[in-house]
Design a protein around this motif. Structure first.
Motif, PDB file in Angstrom:
ATOM      1  N   SER A 139       0.783  -1.302   0.198  1.00  0.00           N
ATOM      2  CA  SER A 139      -0.099   0.196  -0.264  1.00  0.00           C
ATOM      3  C   SER A 139       0.976   1.134  -0.062  1.00  0.00           C
ATOM      4  CB  SER A 139      -0.936  -0.043   1.224  1.00  0.00           C
ATOM      5  OG  SER A 139      -1.832   1.167   1.120  1.00  0.00           O
ATOM      6  N   VAL A 140       0.781   2.288  -0.987  1.00  0.00           N
ATOM      7  CA  VAL A 140       1.525   3.300  -1.190  1.00  0.00           C
ATOM      8  C   VAL A 140       0.633   4.631  -1.323  1.00  0.00           C
ATOM      9  CG1 VAL A 140       3.425   4.547  -2.309  1.00  0.00           C
ATOM     10  CG2 VAL A 140       3.276   1.977  -2.097  1.00  0.00           C
ATOM     11  N   ASP A 141       0.473   5.396  -0.371  1.00  0.00           N
ATOM     12  CA  ASP A 141      -0.116   6.556  -0.466  1.00  0.00           C
ATOM     13  C   ASP A 141      -1.840   6.152  -0.625  1.00  0.00           C
ATOM     14  OD1 ASP A 141      -0.324   9.334   0.077  1.00  0.00           O
ATOM     15  OD2 ASP A 141      -0.407   9.708  -2.010  1.00  0.00           O
ATOM     16  N   GLY A 142      -2.178   5.037  -0.100  1.00  0.00           N
ATOM     17  CA  GLY A 142      -3.759   4.552  -0.103  1.00  0.00           C
ATOM     18  C   GLY A 142      -3.892   3.740  -1.197  1.00  0.00           C
ATOM     19  N   GLU A 143      -2.737   3.532  -2.147  1.00  0.00           N
ATOM     20  CA  GLU A 143      -3.273   2.968  -3.726  1.00  0.00           C
ATOM     21  C   GLU A 143      -2.481   1.516  -3.547  1.00  0.00           C
ATOM     22  OE1 GLU A 143      -4.458   3.945  -6.711  1.00  0.00           O
ATOM     23  OE2 GLU A 143      -4.714   5.873  -6.456  1.00  0.00           O
ATOM     24  N   ASP A 144      -2.720   0.674  -4.250  1.00  0.00           N
ATOM     25  CA  ASP A 144      -2.254  -0.724  -4.345  1.00  0.00           C
ATOM     26  C   ASP A 144      -1.007  -0.474  -5.395  1.00  0.00           C
ATOM     27  OD1 ASP A 144      -4.075  -1.469  -2.407  1.00  0.00           O
ATOM     28  OD2 ASP A 144      -5.409  -2.490  -4.002  1.00  0.00           O
ATOM     29  N   LEU A 145      -0.247  -1.300  -4.903  1.00  0.00           N
ATOM     30  CA  LEU A 145       1.254  -1.797  -5.931  1.00  0.00           C
ATOM     31  C   LEU A 145       1.279  -3.189  -5.619  1.00  0.00           C
ATOM     32  CD1 LEU A 145       3.529  -0.219  -7.419  1.00  0.00           C
ATOM     33  CD2 LEU A 145       4.860  -0.911  -5.188  1.00  0.00           C
ATOM     34  N   TYR A 146       1.484  -3.945  -6.623  1.00  0.00           N
ATOM     35  CA  TYR A 146       1.808  -5.282  -6.648  1.00  0.00           C
ATOM     36  C   TYR A 146       3.113  -5.328  -7.414  1.00  0.00           C
ATOM     37  CZ  TYR A 146      -3.142  -5.331  -6.039  1.00  0.00           C
ATOM     38  OH  TYR A 146      -4.557  -5.172  -5.764  1.00  0.00           O
ATOM     39  N   VAL A 147       3.982  -6.284  -6.634  1.00  0.00           N
ATOM     40  CA  VAL A 147       5.365  -6.603  -7.021  1.00  0.00           C
ATOM     41  C   VAL A 147       5.101  -8.204  -7.435  1.00  0.00           C
ATOM     42  CG1 VAL A 147       7.848  -6.668  -6.707  1.00  0.00           C
ATOM     43  CG2 VAL A 147       6.295  -4.606  -6.160  1.00  0.00           C
ATOM     44  N   GLU A 148       5.583  -8.706  -8.499  1.00  0.00           N
ATOM     45  CA  GLU A 148       5.463 -10.137  -9.147  1.00  0.00           C
ATOM     46  C   GLU A 148       6.766 -10.610  -9.362  1.00  0.00           C
ATOM     47  OE1 GLU A 148       2.922 -13.057 -11.689  1.00  0.00           O
ATOM     48  OE2 GLU A 148       3.283 -11.046 -12.229  1.00  0.00           O
ATOM     49  N   LEU A 149       7.291 -11.758  -9.083  1.00  0.00           N
ATOM     50  CA  LEU A 149       8.360 -12.455  -9.334  1.00  0.00           C
ATOM     51  C   LEU A 149       7.996 -13.768  -9.852  1.00  0.00           C
ATOM     52  CD1 LEU A 149      11.588 -12.219  -9.866  1.00  0.00           C
ATOM     53  CD2 LEU A 149      11.846 -13.144  -7.728  1.00  0.00           C
ATOM     54  N   ALA A 150       8.349 -13.983 -11.167  1.00  0.00           N
ATOM     55  CA  ALA A 150       8.225 -15.453 -11.738  1.00  0.00           C
ATOM     56  C   ALA A 150       9.497 -16.027 -12.223  1.00  0.00           C
ATOM     57  CB  ALA A 150       7.255 -15.397 -12.884  1.00  0.00           C
TER      58      ALA A 150
END
Length: 156
Positions: A139-150
Motif C-alpha cells: 500500500s503506497v499512499d492509499g493505492e495498491d502496488l503489486y510486485v510479482e516475481l516469476a
C-alpha cells in the motif's frame, strides 16, 4: 542471507522510503488480480541466465504519476514518457536487487531493459505461469502496488 522474496520486499520498501519519499507498507502475498481497475500500468524486467523469469510491478496510473513526482520533484498531470521512465526504473531497481540475491546464491543472472505498458484492465501472462499468479501487495499512499516475481530454474 535474505532469500529472493525477502530481498524483493526489502528493496521495494527501501526504494519508496529513500528515493520516492513515500512509505510502501508491505501487505500479504496474494493471487494477482487478472483484471482490476487499479492495474493501469505495468513495468516488466526480464531475467535470464541460470534462472529465467520476469519481475513485474503493477499500479494505477494515479500512483505511477505520484511515484514519478517523488523521483522527479514534480508530479506529471498525465501518464507521459517521464512517468513511464520512472515506473520502469522502479522495476529495474527491484529486479537488480533480485539479481544480486540470486547471485549470492551462486546463480548468474542478466537483466533486460524495462518494458512499460499503459492501458486499462491490463491482463498479462509471464512465462508458462498458470493462474493464480502470486504477487506481494504493498500500500503506497492509499493505492495498491503489486510486485510479482516469476522464476524458472534450469531444474524446472
Amino acid at each position: 542471507m535474505l532469500d529472493v522474496a525477502d530481498r524483493m520486499s526489502e528493496t521495494t520498501r527501501e526504494l519508496f522510503a529513500s528515493m520516492i519519499g513515500l512509505p510502501a507498507v508491505e501487505g500479504p502475498v496474494i493471487d494477482l488480480p487478472h483484471t482490476a481497475n487499479s492495474m493501469e500500468i505495468v513495468a516488466f524486467v526480464g531475467l535470464s541466465g541460470t534462472s529465467a523469469g520476469m519481475l513485474g510491478v503493477y499500479s494505477s496510473a494515479a500512483l505511477a504519476r505520484h511515484i514519478a513526482g517523488g523521483l522527479l520533484g514534480e508530479e506529471p498531470a498525465d501518464v507521459n514518457d517521464e512517468v513511464r521512465d520512472a515506473f520502469g526504473e522502479v522495476a529495474n531497481i527491484i529486479a537488480g536487487n533480485v539479481a544480486i540475491a540470486l547471485g549470492d546464491m551462486g546463480q548468474t543472472i542478466q537483466l533486460s531493459l524495462p518494458s512499460v505498458i499503459v492501458g486499462q484492465f491490463l491482463v498479462t501472462t509471464i512465462l508458462n505461469t498458470v493462474p493464480p499468479r502470486r504477487a506481494r501487495k504493498f500500500s503506497v499512499d492509499g493505492e495498491d502496488l503489486y510486485v510479482e516475481l516469476a522464476l524458472r530454474t534450469d531444474e524446472d
